[in-house]
Design a protein around this motif. Structure first.
Motif, PDB file in Angstrom:
ATOM      1  N   PRO A  15      -8.849  -3.165  -3.944  1.00  0.00           N
ATOM      2  CA  PRO A  15      -7.930  -2.025  -4.102  1.00  0.00           C
ATOM      3  C   PRO A  15      -7.117  -1.773  -2.833  1.00  0.00           C
ATOM      4  O   PRO A  15      -7.532  -2.117  -1.723  1.00  0.00           O
ATOM      5  CB  PRO A  15      -8.870  -0.859  -4.402  1.00  0.00           C
ATOM      6  N   THR A  16      -5.958  -1.158  -3.022  1.00  0.00           N
ATOM      7  CA  THR A  16      -5.114  -0.771  -1.890  1.00  0.00           C
ATOM      8  C   THR A  16      -5.189   0.735  -1.700  1.00  0.00           C
ATOM      9  O   THR A  16      -5.478   1.471  -2.649  1.00  0.00           O
ATOM     10  CB  THR A  16      -3.653  -1.190  -2.125  1.00  0.00           C
ATOM     11  N   ALA A  17      -4.908   1.174  -0.479  1.00  0.00           N
ATOM     12  CA  ALA A  17      -5.067   2.593  -0.155  1.00  0.00           C
ATOM     13  C   ALA A  17      -3.743   3.347  -0.116  1.00  0.00           C
ATOM     14  O   ALA A  17      -3.710   4.485   0.339  1.00  0.00           O
ATOM     15  CB  ALA A  17      -5.770   2.719   1.200  1.00  0.00           C
ATOM     16  N   CYS A  18      -2.665   2.716  -0.585  1.00  0.00           N
ATOM     17  CA  CYS A  18      -1.366   3.412  -0.531  1.00  0.00           C
ATOM     18  C   CYS A  18      -0.821   3.631  -1.940  1.00  0.00           C
ATOM     19  O   CYS A  18      -1.115   2.872  -2.874  1.00  0.00           O
ATOM     20  CB  CYS A  18      -0.372   2.619   0.311  1.00  0.00           C
ATOM     21  N   ILE A  31      -3.104 -17.809  -3.319  1.00  0.00           N
ATOM     22  CA  ILE A  31      -1.930 -16.974  -3.571  1.00  0.00           C
ATOM     23  C   ILE A  31      -2.373 -15.527  -3.767  1.00  0.00           C
ATOM     24  O   ILE A  31      -3.151 -15.226  -4.685  1.00  0.00           O
ATOM     25  CB  ILE A  31      -1.171 -17.456  -4.815  1.00  0.00           C
ATOM     26  N   ALA A  32      -1.885 -14.637  -2.895  1.00  0.00           N
ATOM     27  CA  ALA A  32      -2.216 -13.210  -3.001  1.00  0.00           C
ATOM     28  C   ALA A  32      -1.016 -12.476  -3.582  1.00  0.00           C
ATOM     29  O   ALA A  32       0.114 -12.656  -3.129  1.00  0.00           O
ATOM     30  CB  ALA A  32      -2.571 -12.650  -1.627  1.00  0.00           C
ATOM     31  N   ILE A  33      -1.266 -11.648  -4.594  1.00  0.00           N
ATOM     32  CA  ILE A  33      -0.208 -10.887  -5.266  1.00  0.00           C
ATOM     33  C   ILE A  33      -0.469  -9.398  -5.076  1.00  0.00           C
ATOM     34  O   ILE A  33      -1.573  -8.904  -5.359  1.00  0.00           O
ATOM     35  CB  ILE A  33      -0.152 -11.199  -6.772  1.00  0.00           C
ATOM     36  N   LEU A  34       0.531  -8.682  -4.587  1.00  0.00           N
ATOM     37  CA  LEU A  34       0.428  -7.235  -4.440  1.00  0.00           C
ATOM     38  C   LEU A  34       0.752  -6.599  -5.801  1.00  0.00           C
ATOM     39  O   LEU A  34       1.918  -6.552  -6.201  1.00  0.00           O
ATOM     40  CB  LEU A  34       1.383  -6.740  -3.358  1.00  0.00           C
ATOM     41  N   ASP A  35      -0.265  -6.152  -6.492  1.00  0.00           N
ATOM     42  CA  ASP A  35      -0.133  -5.588  -7.842  1.00  0.00           C
ATOM     43  C   ASP A  35       0.076  -4.085  -7.698  1.00  0.00           C
ATOM     44  O   ASP A  35      -0.856  -3.280  -7.839  1.00  0.00           O
ATOM     45  CB  ASP A  35      -1.399  -5.917  -8.639  1.00  0.00           C
ATOM     46  N   GLN A  36       1.316  -3.684  -7.434  1.00  0.00           N
ATOM     47  CA  GLN A  36       1.646  -2.306  -7.075  1.00  0.00           C
ATOM     48  C   GLN A  36       1.217  -1.305  -8.138  1.00  0.00           C
ATOM     49  O   GLN A  36       0.570  -0.302  -7.834  1.00  0.00           O
ATOM     50  CB  GLN A  36       3.160  -2.207  -6.816  1.00  0.00           C
ATOM     51  N   GLY A  37       1.553  -1.580  -9.399  1.00  0.00           N
ATOM     52  CA  GLY A  37       1.245  -0.620 -10.464  1.00  0.00           C
ATOM     53  C   GLY A  37      -0.239  -0.406 -10.684  1.00  0.00           C
ATOM     54  O   GLY A  37      -0.658   0.664 -11.141  1.00  0.00           O
ATOM     55  N   SER A  74      -2.407  -0.734  -8.098  1.00  0.00           N
ATOM     56  CA  SER A  74      -2.921  -0.368  -6.768  1.00  0.00           C
ATOM     57  C   SER A  74      -3.997  -1.341  -6.292  1.00  0.00           C
ATOM     58  O   SER A  74      -5.113  -0.949  -5.937  1.00  0.00           O
ATOM     59  CB  SER A  74      -3.485   1.076  -6.789  1.00  0.00           C
ATOM     60  N   ARG A  75      -3.655  -2.612  -6.284  1.00  0.00           N
ATOM     61  CA  ARG A  75      -4.620  -3.609  -5.843  1.00  0.00           C
ATOM     62  C   ARG A  75      -3.894  -4.876  -5.374  1.00  0.00           C
ATOM     63  O   ARG A  75      -2.684  -5.040  -5.592  1.00  0.00           O
ATOM     64  CB  ARG A  75      -5.571  -3.969  -6.982  1.00  0.00           C
ATOM     65  N   VAL A  76      -4.687  -5.762  -4.751  1.00  0.00           N
ATOM     66  CA  VAL A  76      -4.230  -7.101  -4.409  1.00  0.00           C
ATOM     67  C   VAL A  76      -5.103  -8.084  -5.167  1.00  0.00           C
ATOM     68  O   VAL A  76      -6.344  -7.977  -5.130  1.00  0.00           O
ATOM     69  CB  VAL A  76      -4.318  -7.372  -2.893  1.00  0.00           C
TER      70      VAL A  76
END
Length: 257
Positions: A219-222, A195-201, A203-205
């Motif tokens: 980490p995410t780049a957006c 299960i992958a969760i987009l942890d927006q606050g 900035s990571r998955v």
């Protein structure tokens, strides 16, 4: 900065929701007109079927009446002929009785046999009582038809329903550590069942096993990410609202340029 991002996300959510509601309101009247046309066509077809069946039954009644009348008329004519034969036989018997004192036994026997030979079939022929009634049978019964008609046609409207039930799996809490979240905005299940969760606050998955145990994070780049998906090869795709694009990451979390 995190609070600002969360407010931006909520603004997007509200604006998106308002747009969807406006679109749905605009659909009500045209969809309703289409539904009315479909309903009228449906019930018109039902009436046509009922009218057609009514004509068929009325024609069957008329045909049955004509056929029964012919049968009874034929039987009545036969009975009238029989009546005449019986009357003639009775008259001949009367003549024999008048001459009984004058005629010999042989003459009486011969005349009796003559009567039986000529009218014997009349003595044996019987006509049973008959009915000329043609009846209509309500089949199916009107009460059954009332039930069927009362349920003919249905109206369906699309309604967004929020189901409230006991979750089968719950994990995570607010925070920055592994297994904690700050405004999650997306989820995906990869081919391995992780299960992958987009942890927006944050900035990571974050990736967990099927029981919610933390496995890894990247980490995410957006700045503002809105959605997450995974393909059959385990690659991840993040929808970036701030950059207005979709960003691809490998299953190990490496950015694909």
């Amino acid at each position: 900065e995190i609070l600002e991002q969360r407010l931006d996300l909520r603004t997007v959510d509200v604006e998106t929701g308002l747009k969807r509601v406006t679109e749905e309101i605009e659909k009500i009247e045209p969809y309703g007109e289409v539904a009315k046309v479909q309903a009228m066509r449906y019930f018109r077809q039902l009436r046509q079927m009922v009218d057609k069946r009514e004509k068929q039954v009325l024609a069957e009644i008329a045909h049955s009446c004509e056929e029964r009348e012919r049968e009874l008329s034929t039987q009545m004519n036969a009975m009238l002929v029989q009546k005449e034969d019986v009357q003639e036989a009775a008259n001949m018997c009367g003549d024999i009785l008048e001459r009984e004192s004058e005629a010999t036994d042989q003459e009486l026997q011969d005349e009796k046999e003559q009567i039986l030979s000529r009218f014997g079939h009349v003595m044996d022929q019987m006509y049973l009582p008959v009915s000329g009634a043609v009846k209509f049978i309500k089949s199916p019964h009107i009460e059954i038809m009332k039930d069927v008609v009362s349920r003919a046609g249905r109206v369906s409207s699309k309604v967004d329903v929020v189901l409230k039930d006991t979750p089968s799996l719950t994990f995570g809490r607010f925070g920055r550590k592994n297994g904690e979240f700050n405004g999650p905005t997306g989820m995906a299940v990869d081919p391995s069942g992780h299960i992958a969760i987009l942890d927006q606050g944050n900035s990571r998955v974050q990736v967990f096993d099927d029981q919610g145990k933390f496995l890894k994070a990247f980490p995410t780049a957006c700045k503002i990410s809105m959605g997450l998906d995974a393909d059959d090869d385990g690659n991840y795709f993040i929808t970036s609202w701030s950059d207005e694009c979709v960003i691809k990451y490998t299953k190990t979390g490496e950015l694909v340029q």
